[in-house]
Design a protein around this motif. Structure first.
Motif, short mmCIF file in Angstrom:
data_model
loop_
_atom_site.label_atom_id
_atom_site.label_comp_id
_atom_site.label_asym_id
_atom_site.label_seq_id
_atom_site.Cartn_x
_atom_site.Cartn_y
_atom_site.Cartn_z
N ALA A 123 0.83 -1.21 0.00
CA ALA A 123 0.00 0.00 0.00
C ALA A 123 0.86 1.26 0.00
O ALA A 123 0.47 2.30 -0.54
CB ALA A 123 -0.92 -0.01 1.21
N ASP A 170 0.44 1.91 -6.50
CA ASP A 170 -0.73 2.78 -6.70
C ASP A 170 -2.03 1.97 -6.66
O ASP A 170 -3.08 2.51 -6.30
CB ASP A 170 -0.61 3.49 -8.05
N PHE A 171 -1.93 0.69 -7.01
CA PHE A 171 -3.11 -0.17 -6.95
C PHE A 171 -2.66 -1.61 -6.75
O PHE A 171 -1.67 -2.05 -7.34
CB PHE A 171 -3.95 -0.06 -8.23
N ALA A 222 -5.39 2.45 3.04
CA ALA A 222 -5.89 1.92 1.77
C ALA A 222 -7.38 1.62 1.86
O ALA A 222 -7.87 1.16 2.90
CB ALA A 222 -5.13 0.66 1.36
N ASP A 275 -8.02 1.52 -3.78
CA ASP A 275 -6.59 1.20 -3.72
C ASP A 275 -6.29 -0.28 -3.93
O ASP A 275 -5.16 -0.65 -4.24
CB ASP A 275 -6.01 1.64 -2.37
N TYR A 276 -7.27 -1.11 -3.72
CA TYR A 276 -7.04 -2.55 -3.90
C TYR A 276 -8.37 -3.28 -4.12
O TYR A 276 -9.45 -2.78 -3.77
CB TYR A 276 -6.33 -3.16 -2.69
#
Length: 508
Positions: free
Chosen positions: A407, A411-412, A441, A446-447
């Motif tokens: 994180a 960036d992703f 995050a 972000d994920y």
């Protein structure tokens, strides 16, 4: 490779063993095995105490398959169909029997062991390359490949260090092929479980140590101590004319433990400590690699290493350190390292004509993932995507820290399966996500979590555009994914190439 050894010769290698049952002086053994699935008729079966199942359970099957004798640990009501060899420690007995069966090949080879949390495989490859440049024939045993002289092939198992029967067979084959130096990636598992106990080491190399495999070692301190066993083993066998050396990374905070454990001379390397025997200073970095200058005994040499990552300079310094202990000039090291093309599955770039970078790496710990992400971040103009997971039934404590590190730099993130084994695959990803959320995050922004690794790779590549980098971490060279239902064939590079083709990239 066919071989037959008198049983009484092998029994003599276990002086503290208690034998129940009779056998004749002309009884011969054709193998040593702890796995009835691979055992040949005429073998000794070693019943290892397992983590899930006791090997004694398989003794009837071993006898049915033609075992000439069985080895058991501790108390046992023997089946007198075959002689039973009762020992205090079955793993130590397995190591001793395997070495004796293959005529102790490591006593006749010069043997270099490499241990550490990260960098073992690359360092092993580099050492072999440097020695070969000095016209020395080598063999190696690594997580990725086996090598005997000019023959190199893929290591199919998931374990770094093979069981003693396979290990000593490989060393025997090296000896038969005229190999002078064997370089062995010496894992903490191999040291803890005594697989390496009867290897006659000459040089022990320490790269670094962080936290890993606590499911086996229990504590970080025990993990460090188990790795130190490699340096203690240097004192078990006579000098073969190449000295007994511990080559140690002085920048690691645990260096003193390994210096103190070395049963021989110590040679240190560093990027930071002027007191080290060998010092390397990074001069410049580029997408093509990293240039550094090595300093040794008042002389300096510039080396252009054609692979990226500051951590690879440490690996190169370790290889140079080994070379110096074996009286190989640094100029020979320079030539070898400047031709070094890397290791399959380690910072491996996949190019199918796409306008973004795709990198495959074996990084599967907090520390290794952070190092790779830092390296890629430095050279990425656009976004950095990270596709990774964490192994099931292995050290759950590293999952949240891996999420936190990713994180910080990516960036992703797409969290996905690595080797879930018998664990709930989504729970593993949630454990990683907990670390990512702890540093802010947000899921979706972000994920995301996609357990199916192939689908996760496709998703990441479909999101990437010009100037971006996609890191596929955790599998590297491995050829399977281990699930609760067994092994799924896997080739990360081929999956990535096919995904890029499906997205319209032609490879031109």
């Amino acid at each position: 490779m066919d071989r037959a050894v008198p049983l009484n010769k092998l029994v003599k290698a276990l002086p503290k063993a208690h034998i129940v049952g009779n056998y004749s002086d002309d009884t011969v053994v054709t193998g040593i095995s702890a796995d009835t699935r691979e055992m040949k008729p005429g073998s000794i079966f070693v019943a290892l105490p397992g983590f899930h199942v006791d090997g004694k359970k398989f003794i009837p099957n071993a006898i049915e398959k033609g075992a000439k004798a069985v080895v058991v640990e501790g108390s046992y009501q023997p089946d007198l169909q075959v002689p039973v060899i009762i020992v205090d420690n079955a793993r130590l007995a397995f190591s001793r029997l395997a070495a004796e069966f293959w005529d102790n090949p490591s006593h006749k080879l010069k043997v270099i062991g490499v241990t550490g949390t990260n960098g073992k495989t690359t360092t092993t490859y580099m050492i072999s390359s440097v020695l070969e440049s000095a016209d020395v024939s080598t063999g190696f045993i690594t997580t990725v490949d086996y090598k005997i002289a000019n023959h190199q092939w893929k290591h199919e198992e998931h374990s770094t260090t093979p069981q003693p029967d396979r290990l000593h067979e490989l060393l025997y084959r090296m000896l038969q092929a005229g190999v002078e130096y064997a370089v062995i990636e010496s894992s903490s598992h191999g040291l803890k479980l005594h697989r390496l106990e009867d290897v006659a080491y000459d040089v022990a190399v320490f790269t670094n140590v962080t936290s890993e495999h606590l499911e086996l070692h229990g504590t970080v301190e025990q993990y460090r101590l188990d790795k130190a066993r490699l340096f203690q083993l240097l004192g078990n066998h006579p000098d073969k004319g190449c000295g007994k050396w511990g080559v140690i990374n002085l920048d690691d905070p645990n260096a003193q433990l390994y210096i103190d454990s070395t049963k021989g001379k110590v040679f240190t390397y560093s990027q930071q400590d002027e007191n080290a025997d060998l010092i390397g200073n990074i001069i410049r970095r580029s997408e093509e690699g990293v240039t550094f200058r090595v300093h040794y005994k008042g002389n300096s040499t510039e080396i252009n290493l054609p692979i990226s990552g500051d951590y690879n300079v440490y690996n190169a310094l370790a290889a140079i350190g080994v070379a110096i202990t074996q009286n190989i000039p640094i100029d020979v090291c320079k030539s070898a390292l400047e031709r070094f093309t890397g290791v399959p599955g380690r910072m491996q770039v996949i190019s199918m004509g796409q306008p973004f970078t795709v990198v495959i790496d074996y990084a599967h710990t907090e520390d290794s993932l952070e190092k790779v992400l830092i390296t890629l971040k430095q050279r990425t103009q656009g976004r950095l995507f990270a596709v990774f997971g964490s192994a099931g039934e292995r050290d759950p404590y590293k999952r949240a820290p891996m999420g936190k590190v990713a994180a910080k730099y990516a960036d992703f993130m797409i969290l996905t399966n690595e080797d879930p084994r018998g664990e709930d695959e989504m729970q593993i990803l949630l454990d990683i996500a907990e670390g990512a959320r702890s540093v802010g995050a947000i899921e979706g922004r972000d994920y995301i979590c996609i357990p199916d690794r192939k689908a996760a790779i496709y998703e990441a590549l479909s999101r990437a555009s010009g100037g971006d980098t996609v890191l596929l971490a955790g599998k590297g060279h491995e050829t399977t994914i281990e699930t609760k239902n067994g092994f799924i064939p896997w080739d990360e590079a081929e999956i990535a190439k096919q995904a890029l083709k499906d997205l319209g990239y032609t490879g031109k």
